[in-house]
Design an enzyme around this catalytic site. Sequence first.
Site, PDB file in Angstrom:
ATOM      1  N   ASP A 181     108.297 -24.925  -7.253  1.00  0.00           N
ATOM      2  CA  ASP A 181     107.677 -26.134  -7.790  1.00  0.00           C
ATOM      3  C   ASP A 181     107.737 -26.097  -9.309  1.00  0.00           C
ATOM      4  O   ASP A 181     107.502 -25.038  -9.909  1.00  0.00           O
ATOM      5  CB  ASP A 181     106.225 -26.233  -7.304  1.00  0.00           C
ATOM      6  CG  ASP A 181     105.632 -27.608  -7.516  1.00  0.00           C
ATOM      7  OD1 ASP A 181     105.457 -28.017  -8.689  1.00  0.00           O
ATOM      8  OD2 ASP A 181     105.340 -28.274  -6.518  1.00  0.00           O
ATOM      9  N   ILE A 182     108.028 -27.226  -9.933  1.00  0.00           N
ATOM     10  CA  ILE A 182     108.133 -27.254 -11.400  1.00  0.00           C
ATOM     11  C   ILE A 182     106.774 -27.308 -12.084  1.00  0.00           C
ATOM     12  O   ILE A 182     106.681 -27.124 -13.291  1.00  0.00           O
ATOM     13  CB  ILE A 182     109.023 -28.415 -11.905  1.00  0.00           C
ATOM     14  CG1 ILE A 182     108.451 -29.770 -11.497  1.00  0.00           C
ATOM     15  CG2 ILE A 182     110.456 -28.241 -11.423  1.00  0.00           C
ATOM     16  CD1 ILE A 182     109.123 -30.942 -12.187  1.00  0.00           C
ATOM     17  N   HIS A 207     107.732 -32.641   2.607  1.00  0.00           N
ATOM     18  CA  HIS A 207     107.849 -31.276   2.092  1.00  0.00           C
ATOM     19  C   HIS A 207     106.533 -30.539   2.319  1.00  0.00           C
ATOM     20  O   HIS A 207     105.473 -31.146   2.414  1.00  0.00           O
ATOM     21  CB  HIS A 207     108.244 -31.245   0.610  1.00  0.00           C
ATOM     22  CG  HIS A 207     107.321 -31.991  -0.296  1.00  0.00           C
ATOM     23  ND1 HIS A 207     107.293 -33.367  -0.376  1.00  0.00           N
ATOM     24  CD2 HIS A 207     106.406 -31.545  -1.181  1.00  0.00           C
ATOM     25  CE1 HIS A 207     106.385 -33.735  -1.280  1.00  0.00           C
ATOM     26  NE2 HIS A 207     105.827 -32.648  -1.777  1.00  0.00           N
ATOM     27  N   HIS A 238     104.136 -27.487   0.847  1.00  0.00           N
ATOM     28  CA  HIS A 238     103.828 -26.598  -0.270  1.00  0.00           C
ATOM     29  C   HIS A 238     103.459 -25.236   0.315  1.00  0.00           C
ATOM     30  O   HIS A 238     102.577 -25.150   1.172  1.00  0.00           O
ATOM     31  CB  HIS A 238     102.648 -27.126  -1.086  1.00  0.00           C
ATOM     32  CG  HIS A 238     102.900 -28.427  -1.753  1.00  0.00           C
ATOM     33  ND1 HIS A 238     103.228 -28.527  -3.084  1.00  0.00           N
ATOM     34  CD2 HIS A 238     102.880 -29.691  -1.273  1.00  0.00           C
ATOM     35  CE1 HIS A 238     103.402 -29.797  -3.402  1.00  0.00           C
ATOM     36  NE2 HIS A 238     103.188 -30.530  -2.311  1.00  0.00           N
ATOM     37  N   GLY A 248      97.976 -37.367  -2.359  1.00  0.00           N
ATOM     38  CA  GLY A 248      98.611 -36.585  -3.407  1.00  0.00           C
ATOM     39  C   GLY A 248     100.105 -36.403  -3.250  1.00  0.00           C
ATOM     40  O   GLY A 248     100.712 -35.644  -4.005  1.00  0.00           O
ATOM     41  N   GLN A 249     100.738 -37.090  -2.295  1.00  0.00           N
ATOM     42  CA  GLN A 249     102.188 -36.982  -2.142  1.00  0.00           C
ATOM     43  C   GLN A 249     102.848 -37.784  -3.259  1.00  0.00           C
ATOM     44  O   GLN A 249     102.718 -38.998  -3.328  1.00  0.00           O
ATOM     45  CB  GLN A 249     102.642 -37.498  -0.775  1.00  0.00           C
ATOM     46  CG  GLN A 249     104.136 -37.329  -0.560  1.00  0.00           C
ATOM     47  CD  GLN A 249     104.606 -37.849   0.791  1.00  0.00           C
ATOM     48  OE1 GLN A 249     103.845 -38.424   1.563  1.00  0.00           O
ATOM     49  NE2 GLN A 249     105.875 -37.656   1.073  1.00  0.00           N
ATOM     50  N   ASN A 289     100.993 -33.025   2.067  1.00  0.00           N
ATOM     51  CA  ASN A 289     100.338 -34.247   1.624  1.00  0.00           C
ATOM     52  C   ASN A 289     101.085 -35.422   2.252  1.00  0.00           C
ATOM     53  O   ASN A 289     102.310 -35.443   2.266  1.00  0.00           O
ATOM     54  CB  ASN A 289     100.382 -34.366   0.096  1.00  0.00           C
ATOM     55  CG  ASN A 289      99.654 -33.222  -0.576  1.00  0.00           C
ATOM     56  OD1 ASN A 289      98.601 -32.799  -0.133  1.00  0.00           O
ATOM     57  ND2 ASN A 289     100.224 -32.711  -1.645  1.00  0.00           N
TER      58      ASN A 289
END
Length: 116
Positions: free
Chosen positions: A34-35, A102, A104, A95-96, A89
């Site tokens: 994750d960035i 995907h 987390h 919060g998507q 999410n």
Amino acid sequence: MGFLDGKCLFCEISAGRIPADIVYGDDDVFVIRDIAPQAPVHLLVIPREHVESAAHVRKPEVWSKVMDCAVQTACRMGIDPGGYRLVVNCGAQAGQTIPHLHIHLLAGRSFRWPPG
């Protein structure tokens, strides 16, 4: 957010048109860092097939592949003995931010319950 000129960010990463820190990939699923990590380990497990969200999954094998990949990734990276959290999410209110399913995979610190 999540679309670039009408193209899905994760689909573009999957196709190799946008760089990412890919830690695993096969024909069905890929895993990136994750960035904007929310834990010392924060990975995203993403199906290559474009599915907008958890609410849009129509084939059970999509879930099977991404969940198996998440667990296998935790095992391969040696983070499973200490525990980890898997988060999905579904929709903007949850919060998507990228409209592509995907998971987390978070680890490396203690997590509270209930999640915020």
